[in-house]
Scaffold this active site. Structure first.
Site, PDB file in Angstrom:
ATOM      1  N   HIS A   4       5.742 -25.647  10.172  1.00 33.65           N
ATOM      2  CA  HIS A   4       6.200 -24.297  10.536  1.00 33.65           C
ATOM      3  C   HIS A   4       5.252 -23.506  11.428  1.00 33.65           C
ATOM      4  O   HIS A   4       5.518 -22.340  11.729  1.00 33.65           O
ATOM      5  CB  HIS A   4       6.491 -23.484   9.261  1.00 33.65           C
ATOM      6  CG  HIS A   4       7.507 -24.120   8.378  1.00 33.65           C
ATOM      7  ND1 HIS A   4       7.171 -24.996   7.376  1.00 33.65           N
ATOM      8  CD2 HIS A   4       8.856 -24.048   8.377  1.00 33.65           C
ATOM      9  CE1 HIS A   4       8.267 -25.415   6.773  1.00 33.65           C
ATOM     10  NE2 HIS A   4       9.312 -24.858   7.356  1.00 33.65           N
ATOM     11  N   ARG A  87      -3.974 -10.940   2.351  1.00 32.56           N
ATOM     12  CA  ARG A  87      -2.667 -10.336   2.635  1.00 32.56           C
ATOM     13  C   ARG A  87      -2.855  -8.837   2.787  1.00 32.56           C
ATOM     14  O   ARG A  87      -3.548  -8.202   1.971  1.00 32.56           O
ATOM     15  CB  ARG A  87      -1.685 -10.659   1.495  1.00 32.56           C
ATOM     16  CG  ARG A  87      -0.490  -9.737   1.436  1.00 32.56           C
ATOM     17  CD  ARG A  87       0.637 -10.227   0.580  1.00 32.56           C
ATOM     18  NE  ARG A  87       1.493  -9.138   0.147  1.00 32.56           N
ATOM     19  CZ  ARG A  87       2.277  -8.394   0.938  1.00 32.56           C
ATOM     20  NH1 ARG A  87       2.321  -8.621   2.237  1.00 32.56           N
ATOM     21  NH2 ARG A  87       3.016  -7.419   0.449  1.00 32.56           N
ATOM     22  N   ASP A 204       6.211   3.656  -0.133  1.00 30.22           N
ATOM     23  CA  ASP A 204       7.352   4.420  -0.662  1.00 30.22           C
ATOM     24  C   ASP A 204       7.186   4.626  -2.160  1.00 30.22           C
ATOM     25  O   ASP A 204       6.484   3.875  -2.828  1.00 30.22           O
ATOM     26  CB  ASP A 204       8.687   3.731  -0.346  1.00 30.22           C
ATOM     27  CG  ASP A 204       8.730   2.280  -0.754  1.00 30.22           C
ATOM     28  OD1 ASP A 204       8.075   1.448  -0.087  1.00 30.22           O
ATOM     29  OD2 ASP A 204       9.396   1.967  -1.757  1.00 30.22           O
TER      30      ASP A 204
HETATM   31  N1  HPA Z   1      10.013  -3.079  -3.315  1.00 34.51           N
HETATM   32  C1  HPA Z   1       9.538  -4.284  -3.021  1.00 34.51           C
HETATM   33  N2  HPA Z   1       8.663  -4.497  -2.072  1.00 34.51           N
HETATM   34  C2  HPA Z   1       8.231  -3.446  -1.364  1.00 34.51           C
HETATM   35  C3  HPA Z   1       8.698  -2.166  -1.604  1.00 34.51           C
HETATM   36  C4  HPA Z   1       9.626  -1.979  -2.645  1.00 34.51           C
HETATM   37  O1  HPA Z   1      10.079  -0.855  -2.901  1.00 34.51           O
HETATM   38  N3  HPA Z   1       8.091  -1.327  -0.718  1.00 34.51           N
HETATM   39  C5  HPA Z   1       7.281  -2.080   0.037  1.00 34.51           C
HETATM   40  N4  HPA Z   1       7.359  -3.374  -0.351  1.00 34.51           N
END
Ligand code: HPA
Length: 236
Positions: A4, A87, A204
């Site tokens: 890959h 990562r 988020d």
């Molecule tokens: N869920 C899973 N992975 C993620 C999220 C989430 O809300 N935000 C950034 N990576």
């Protein structure tokens, strides 16, 4: 060349930074590396090798989820003699225990995934970062004056789900946030005796639906990128 990744042997550095997004790999290479060279673009998963403060470093994407990071990290470790993968990703917070822009250094990744069990016969549902790179990231953050939280993380196969409550495994292991790759990366590194860490920026907050906008992302992710590059430099 692996199945890959189309880079030639010797075109990938011993240390690789892995964002999930190929365009983020491009952005990091073009803005933070000297003399970046595109060494693989198979399936649009971009890998660049260049130098950072005189030392060779590769930045290449992992894609999303365990199947994808499982493939790329395995091929990097086994076909390109990569010793360390950091990562650099984003995560979603489960509560106000974390805030937008928080930086997390993942101590352990907990998962309901069968990836580690069926790939390597590991029965654990929680796996730690591998080798000393986690500690090197902490030391480097301190030197840079960056605040970084030590954290467990929920590594999930699932982004969209029916039940909006915090999944049981996240409660069991005190995981304040969720992403989708660290557990697979740590499993591969454990199996192969390699080094792996995960640094995350909270992008988020799930219950309140707050998120870092696309425009804010570049500046929001800069501390994480610089921290990862400085830590990578030390082990290069
Ligand atoms: N869920 C899973 N992975 C993620 C999220 C989430 O809300 N935000 C950034 N990576």
């Amino acid at each position: 060349m692996s199945i890959h990744i189309s880079a030639k042997k010797g075109e990938i550095a011993k240390v690789v930074l892995q964002p999930g997004d190929p365009l983020r790999a491009k952005y990091i290479a073009e803005n933070f590396l000297e003399n970046p060279k595109l060494v693989s673009q198979t399936r649009g998963i971009l890998f660049y090798t260049g130098t950072y403060k005189g030392k060779e470093i590769t930045v290449g994407a992992s894609g999303m989820g365990f199947p994808s990071i499982g493939i790329y990290s395995f091929e990097l470790f086994t076909e390109y003699e990569v010793e360390t993968i950091i990562r650099i990703g984003t995560c979603g917070g489960y509560s106000s225990e974390v805030a937008l822009f928080d930086l997390l250094n993942v101590e352990n990744a907990a998962s309901e995934s069968t990836y580690a069990k069926y790939a390597w016969e590991f029965e654990q549902e929680i796996l730690p970062s591998q080798g000393n790179i986690h500690n090197i990231i902490n030391e480097t953050a301190e030197e840079l004056g960056l605040k970084i939280k030590q954290s467990n993380i929920h590594s999930s196969d699932i982004f969209y789900r029916k039940d909006p409550s915090v999944p049981a495994i996240a409660k069991k292991y005190n995981c304040p946030a969720v992403e989708m790759e660290a557990f697979g990366l740590f499993a591969n590194a454990l199996h192969l005796g390699k080094n792996a860490a995960t640094i995350l920026t909270v992008s988020d907050i799930i219950p309140t639906k707050e998120f870092i906008s696309a425009n804010e992302r570049e500046t929001a992710l800069k501390p994480m990128i610089e921290l990862a590059l400085e830590a990578a430099w030390k082990v290069s």
